[in-house]
Design a protein around this motif. Structure first.
Motif, PDB file in Angstrom:
ATOM      1  N   GLN A  23       0.837  -1.202   0.000  1.00  0.00           N
ATOM      2  CA  GLN A  23       0.000   0.000   0.000  1.00  0.00           C
ATOM      3  C   GLN A  23       0.872   1.252   0.000  1.00  0.00           C
ATOM      4  N   ALA A  24       2.011   1.173   0.647  1.00  0.00           N
ATOM      5  CA  ALA A  24       2.931   2.307   0.676  1.00  0.00           C
ATOM      6  C   ALA A  24       3.838   2.340  -0.544  1.00  0.00           C
ATOM      7  N   GLY A  25       3.642   1.416  -1.477  1.00  0.00           N
ATOM      8  CA  GLY A  25       4.476   1.383  -2.672  1.00  0.00           C
ATOM      9  C   GLY A  25       5.804   0.679  -2.460  1.00  0.00           C
ATOM     10  N   GLY A  26       5.870  -0.219  -1.477  1.00  0.00           N
ATOM     11  CA  GLY A  26       7.113  -0.933  -1.187  1.00  0.00           C
ATOM     12  C   GLY A  26       6.997  -2.413  -1.453  1.00  0.00           C
ATOM     13  N   ARG A  27       7.975  -3.145  -0.980  1.00  0.00           N
ATOM     14  CA  ARG A  27       7.986  -4.601  -1.187  1.00  0.00           C
ATOM     15  C   ARG A  27       8.636  -5.282   0.015  1.00  0.00           C
ATOM     16  N   VAL A  28       8.385  -6.594   0.138  1.00  0.00           N
ATOM     17  CA  VAL A  28       8.931  -7.398   1.229  1.00  0.00           C
ATOM     18  C   VAL A  28       9.895  -8.415   0.655  1.00  0.00           C
ATOM     19  N   GLU A  29      11.088  -8.512   1.243  1.00  0.00           N
ATOM     20  CA  GLU A  29      12.078  -9.510   0.840  1.00  0.00           C
ATOM     21  C   GLU A  29      12.364 -10.427   2.029  1.00  0.00           C
ATOM     22  N   ILE A  30      12.551 -11.722   1.737  1.00  0.00           N
ATOM     23  CA  ILE A  30      12.752 -12.718   2.790  1.00  0.00           C
ATOM     24  C   ILE A  30      14.004 -13.532   2.488  1.00  0.00           C
ATOM     25  N   ALA A  31      14.814 -13.732   3.509  1.00  0.00           N
ATOM     26  CA  ALA A  31      15.982 -14.617   3.399  1.00  0.00           C
ATOM     27  C   ALA A  31      16.075 -15.429   4.682  1.00  0.00           C
ATOM     28  N   SER A  32      16.382 -16.733   4.564  1.00  0.00           N
ATOM     29  CA  SER A  32      16.449 -17.574   5.751  1.00  0.00           C
ATOM     30  C   SER A  32      17.394 -18.739   5.523  1.00  0.00           C
TER      31      SER A  32
ATOM     32  N   LEU B  47      12.043  -4.840   4.581  1.00  0.00           N
ATOM     33  CA  LEU B  47      10.962  -4.012   4.057  1.00  0.00           C
ATOM     34  C   LEU B  47      11.585  -2.847   3.308  1.00  0.00           C
ATOM     35  N   VAL B  48      11.330  -2.784   2.016  1.00  0.00           N
ATOM     36  CA  VAL B  48      11.865  -1.715   1.171  1.00  0.00           C
ATOM     37  C   VAL B  48      10.725  -0.743   0.885  1.00  0.00           C
ATOM     38  N   LEU B  49      10.872   0.494   1.344  1.00  0.00           N
ATOM     39  CA  LEU B  49       9.788   1.472   1.261  1.00  0.00           C
ATOM     40  C   LEU B  49      10.279   2.754   0.617  1.00  0.00           C
ATOM     41  N   PRO B  50       9.386   3.497  -0.026  1.00  0.00           N
ATOM     42  CA  PRO B  50       9.785   4.806  -0.552  1.00  0.00           C
ATOM     43  C   PRO B  50      10.004   5.780   0.596  1.00  0.00           C
ATOM     44  N   LEU B  51      10.762   6.847   0.329  1.00  0.00           N
ATOM     45  CA  LEU B  51      11.032   7.847   1.361  1.00  0.00           C
ATOM     46  C   LEU B  51       9.772   8.609   1.738  1.00  0.00           C
ATOM     47  N   THR B  52       8.883   8.815   0.776  1.00  0.00           N
ATOM     48  CA  THR B  52       7.655   9.556   1.020  1.00  0.00           C
ATOM     49  C   THR B  52       6.551   9.020   0.130  1.00  0.00           C
ATOM     50  N   MET B  53       5.314   9.211   0.562  1.00  0.00           N
ATOM     51  CA  MET B  53       4.164   8.828  -0.247  1.00  0.00           C
ATOM     52  C   MET B  53       3.551  10.023  -0.955  1.00  0.00           C
ATOM     53  N   MET B  54       4.063  11.228  -0.655  1.00  0.00           N
ATOM     54  CA  MET B  54       3.514  12.409  -1.313  1.00  0.00           C
ATOM     55  C   MET B  54       3.893  12.430  -2.787  1.00  0.00           C
ATOM     56  N   VAL B  55       5.131  12.061  -3.078  1.00  0.00           N
ATOM     57  CA  VAL B  55       5.581  11.974  -4.464  1.00  0.00           C
ATOM     58  C   VAL B  55       5.817  10.503  -4.773  1.00  0.00           C
ATOM     59  N   THR B  56       5.108   9.985  -5.759  1.00  0.00           N
ATOM     60  CA  THR B  56       5.161   8.570  -6.085  1.00  0.00           C
ATOM     61  C   THR B  56       5.848   8.371  -7.432  1.00  0.00           C
ATOM     62  N   ARG B  57       6.778   7.430  -7.480  1.00  0.00           N
ATOM     63  CA  ARG B  57       7.465   7.099  -8.727  1.00  0.00           C
ATOM     64  C   ARG B  57       6.684   5.980  -9.427  1.00  0.00           C
ATOM     65  N   LEU B  58       6.259   6.265 -10.653  1.00  0.00           N
ATOM     66  CA  LEU B  58       5.437   5.320 -11.402  1.00  0.00           C
ATOM     67  C   LEU B  58       6.070   4.967 -12.736  1.00  0.00           C
TER      68      LEU B  58
ATOM     69  N   ALA C 184      -5.602   5.587 -22.994  1.00  0.00           N
ATOM     70  CA  ALA C 184      -5.512   6.217 -21.668  1.00  0.00           C
ATOM     71  C   ALA C 184      -4.173   5.860 -21.024  1.00  0.00           C
ATOM     72  N   LEU C 185      -3.742   6.710 -20.071  1.00  0.00           N
ATOM     73  CA  LEU C 185      -2.469   6.506 -19.378  1.00  0.00           C
ATOM     74  C   LEU C 185      -2.725   5.892 -18.006  1.00  0.00           C
ATOM     75  N   TYR C 186      -1.910   4.899 -17.686  1.00  0.00           N
ATOM     76  CA  TYR C 186      -2.003   4.220 -16.395  1.00  0.00           C
ATOM     77  C   TYR C 186      -0.603   4.133 -15.788  1.00  0.00           C
ATOM     78  N   GLY C 187      -0.562   4.071 -14.453  1.00  0.00           N
ATOM     79  CA  GLY C 187       0.721   4.008 -13.768  1.00  0.00           C
ATOM     80  C   GLY C 187       0.766   2.890 -12.750  1.00  0.00           C
ATOM     81  N   PHE C 188       1.986   2.322 -12.559  1.00  0.00           N
ATOM     82  CA  PHE C 188       2.230   1.268 -11.581  1.00  0.00           C
ATOM     83  C   PHE C 188       3.451   1.659 -10.748  1.00  0.00           C
ATOM     84  N   PRO C 189       3.447   1.414  -9.420  1.00  0.00           N
ATOM     85  CA  PRO C 189       4.603   1.762  -8.593  1.00  0.00           C
ATOM     86  C   PRO C 189       5.881   1.110  -9.110  1.00  0.00           C
ATOM     87  N   VAL C 190       6.938   1.904  -9.179  1.00  0.00           N
ATOM     88  CA  VAL C 190       8.225   1.402  -9.668  1.00  0.00           C
ATOM     89  C   VAL C 190       8.696   0.210  -8.848  1.00  0.00           C
ATOM     90  N   THR C 191       8.411   0.213  -7.538  1.00  0.00           N
ATOM     91  CA  THR C 191       8.901  -0.854  -6.667  1.00  0.00           C
ATOM     92  C   THR C 191       8.309  -2.216  -7.004  1.00  0.00           C
TER      93      THR C 191
END
Length: 731
Positions: free
Chosen positions: A575-584, A594-605, A613-620
């Motif tokens: 939801q915050a535009g991040g991702r989860v990585e797991i190693a074991s 947990l890899v998260l963007p620095l801010t949610m005000m500006v979103t990289r798409l 029509a134009l659509y966007g997806f989070p870069v992460t």
């Protein structure tokens, strides 16, 4: 919400957090003087703050905690697990009350009962009954027996409350006013003002230290007086005493009020011997005191007579003050009703960041000043090349300032991750005690900053990961000994910035995650077929624990085992535009990143075009972009797939997901966007790839807010509208 009450809420939360952190330090190192002092300072300040807003149960409870801590500091008690539990429970109740005060502006109905229960529990933890305000007995009030018949007369034949008030010497520096407190004693029957010790020589008298004590009788109840003296409960003792009736009636003149006595004392000060210089030096102080007394008594109408005598002879001023002392004392006006409070979101901002923002606004105003000049040049038909050059230069300056301004505004919202790290020591301490697993927590990177919205989202996933590490990852002491590990497990939580974003890692040295067990559980729950599970690598198999409903725990507890925790972690992070990585590593430990963007005000798409029509997806979430020939797309009934890096990936078409018409045009291949949906790779067919963009997303409003497949809208630099998609909801 008034500014003062809002400040009280903010500072009380900070004090409770500081007290909790200091208490955990003290439990680990009972002899750490700094921890004792920090905890005592936080509780003492909180006690004073609650007293300011007439919260007697809150003040009483915190005072009980302060007494317990004093016993520890004085060596009369030892900080053990039981006492720490009691104090932590006290802080939890205080936090709940502060939350309630922010919304309802009042303590709960059972606040007094809970405060008394906490007080009793702390006394028990200390090994016996502790002294309290209600603990005073008539045996400690021998001065009552020494009262003269004239002093007893007003209370004769009544059961009254005796008050022994011994203000601290430095009470003025704590903001206390002993005379004002005594003035407000309800149903005051007797007041004696005495010296606390031998009266010093006048030349040695320190006017900034209180050298008085007060003894009083009141017809009010002990509870009512407890509320009055709520700010100084450690300096007041109360007792219920019976005053016998006199054998014969004693005529008693009406006692002078406290204000009258104070005014007469100011007149006496002016009569003290001394030369003209000394008398002139006393006059301003006396005038200030008299004006304050009149104001406190609500007698502002008497002030003009004092003003007329202020510049006259000393004798005239003395007569004026004595006449004011003989006048009626008006009751203090009632405080105006406090308007209903409304909770507001607040954000503390560093002053330097505000200064930078203001400086940039000033630069923008200067740069804007060149635009009217260029407009006049254009109207007058000046040289087109020179005009174009001027416009280009102005645009460059404004563009640079706007970029800096955007960065400055974003930094106003940046907060340290210590805000979400601070609850973890308490969580680890309580959970480890419940599970019987000694754990040492290491925190680092708390100074790393992220947007406030990111911190709000990060809090809950972080708690899930820490609880899972304690419940699933960390072994019992017996199993750790058998595996050759130290009995005390290590749990690490660290944060750092990387590639313009924020990374938070939670790692433990526990048993690790068995990839084979995850495969078996996924197959048993129908998430995958046996063939699909066997084709997964260990890294891919580990990501299966992010699927909803999949848990490797064989039992359900109040900590975990329901299969919703890791799915909630993934959902919040995505939801915050991040991702989860797991190693074991089995037997070595597990690490969640947990890899998260620095801010949610500006979103990289990553932007794409489909059906015009134009659509966007989070870069992460985007792992790649490829063109596949039609022959590379495999079809089985209505399902399609492609092979990406030797793995079969399901293929979806954006037009179908959005119920758009099919593309009838002939194409040599398909443009495919490769995305990672919480460990599940997906290939998405779009019409055309477009450039990446940094946008400010505006959430959908009204009826459109129910369309969960859309994350928001943005306007691009050329004025075109972009729709940001929540692909997980669409799929």
């Amino acid at each position: 919400m008034s500014a003062l009450f809002e400040q009280f809420i903010l500072e009380s939360r900070e004090l409770l957090e500081a007290a909790g952190a200091a208490l955990l330090r003290l439990e680990r190192a009972p002899t750490e003087t700094a921890a004792v002092n920090d905890l005592f300072r936080a509780l003492h300040t909180l006690k004073g703050a609650t007293a300011l807003f007439d919260m007697a149960p809150f003040t009483r409870m915190v005072h009980a905690g302060e007494d317990a801590l004093m016993a520890v500091r004085d060596g009369r008690a030892v900080m053990n697990g039981d006492l720490a539990d009691r104090l932590l429970d006290l802080l939890d109740i205080g936090t709940a009350w502060i939350d309630g005060l922010e919304h309802s502006q009042s303590l709960p109905d059972d606040a007094d009962t809970r405060a008394r229960a906490q007080e009793a529990g702390l006394r028990a933890a200390l090994g016996g009954p502790a002294e309290s305000m209600d603990g005073g007995t008539p045996a400690g009030f021998t001065w009552v027996d020494e009262l003269s018949e004239a002093e007893r007369a007003k209370a004769a034949g009544r059961t009254v409350t005796a008050i022994a008030y011994d203000p601290a010497e430095d009470c003025f520096f704590a903001g206390d006013d002993p005379l004002d407190l005594c003035r407000r004693i309800p149903d005051l029957l007797l007041l004696r003002v005495e010296t606390a010790g031998a009266w010093p020589m006048l030349t040695d008298l320190d006017p900034y230290r209180c050298a008085l004590r007060f003894r009083a009788l009141s017809g009010a109840s002990k509870d009512e007086l407890t509320r009055l003296f709520r700010g100084v409960p450690d300096q007041v003792s109360l007792a219920t005493v019976a005053i016998p009736a006199p054998s014969a009636p004693v005529p008693l003149a009406a006692p002078a009020s406290l204000a009258t006595a104070m005014l007469r004392e100011q007149a006496r000060i002016l009569r003290l011997p001394g030369n003209d210089v000394e008398t002139a030096a006393r006059r301003p102080a006396v005038l200030r005191a008299v004006r304050n007394i009149l104001a406190a008594e609500g007698r502002n109408a008497d002030a003009p007579s004092l003003d007329r005598a202020a510049d006259g002879p000393v004798d005239a001023l003395i007569r004026c003050i004595e006449s004011l002392a003989d006048g009626p004392a008006a009751a203090a006006p009632a405080a105006p009703a406090t308007p209903p409070l409304q909770a507001r979101r607040t954000l503390r901002v560093d002053a330097e960041r505000m200064d930078r923002l203001m400086a940039l606004v000033g630069e923008l105003v200067v740069a804007k000043g060149s635009l009217p000049y260029l407009a006049r040049e254009a109207q007058q038909g000046r040289n087109a090349d020179a005009l174009a050059q001027g416009i280009k230069e102005a645009n460059g300056r404004i563009d640079s300032i706007v970029g800096d301004l955007q960065d400055a505004v974003l930094r106003l919202r940046l907060l340290p991750l210590s805000r979400v790290f601070d609850p973890l020591p308490r969580l680890v301490r309580d959970t480890a005690r419940r599970l019987g697993k000694p754990v040492e927590l290491h925190l680092s990177g708390g100074e790393t900053e992220a947007d406030k919205d990111i911190l709000d989202i990060l809090g809950e996933p972080l708690l899930h990961l820490v609880r899972n590490a304690l419940d699933h990852g960390v072994e019992t002491p017996e199993r750790r000994r058998a595996a050759g590990k130290p009995e005390v497990a290590t749990l690490r939580v660290q944060a750092f910035q990387d590639s313009g974003g924020v990374v938070v890692e939670v790692s433990d040295d526990g048993a690790g995650i068995d990839a084979a067990a995850v495969r078996r559980k996924a197959v048993a729950q129908g998430a995958l077929s046996a063939e699909q599970a066997a084709a997964l690598s260990d890294t891919e198999a580990l990501r299966l624990i992010l699927l909803p409903g999949l848990s490797t725990s064989d039992s359900v507890s109040d900590l975990s085992g329901r299969g919703v925790g890791m799915d909630a972690v993934r959902g919040a992070v995505e939801q915050a535009g991040g991702r989860v990585e797991i190693a074991s590593d089995s037997g070595v430990g597990t690490r969640f990143r947990l890899v998260l963007p620095l801010t949610m005000m500006v979103t990289r798409l990553v932007t794409v075009e489909t059906a015009g029509a134009l659509y966007g997806f989070p870069v992460t979430l985007v792992t790649g972009m490829q063109r596949f020939p039609h022959g590379a797309i495999r079809r089985m009934k209505h399902a399609e797939s492609v092979v990406v890096q030797d793995a079969v990936v399901p293929l979806l078409r954006l037009r179908r997901l959005l119920n758009l018409p099919e593309d009838e045009r002939e194409r040599s291949g398909e443009s495919v966007l490769l995305v990672d949906l919480g460990g599940q790779p997906v290939a998405l067919v779009v019409d055309t790839f477009r450039e990446r963009a940094e946008v400010v997303l505006k959430p959908m409003t009204g009826l459109l807010a129910r369309l969960r497949g859309y994350a928001g809208t943005a306007v691009l630099g050329d004025g075109s509208l972009l729709l940001a998609l929540n692909l997980r909801e669409l799929v």
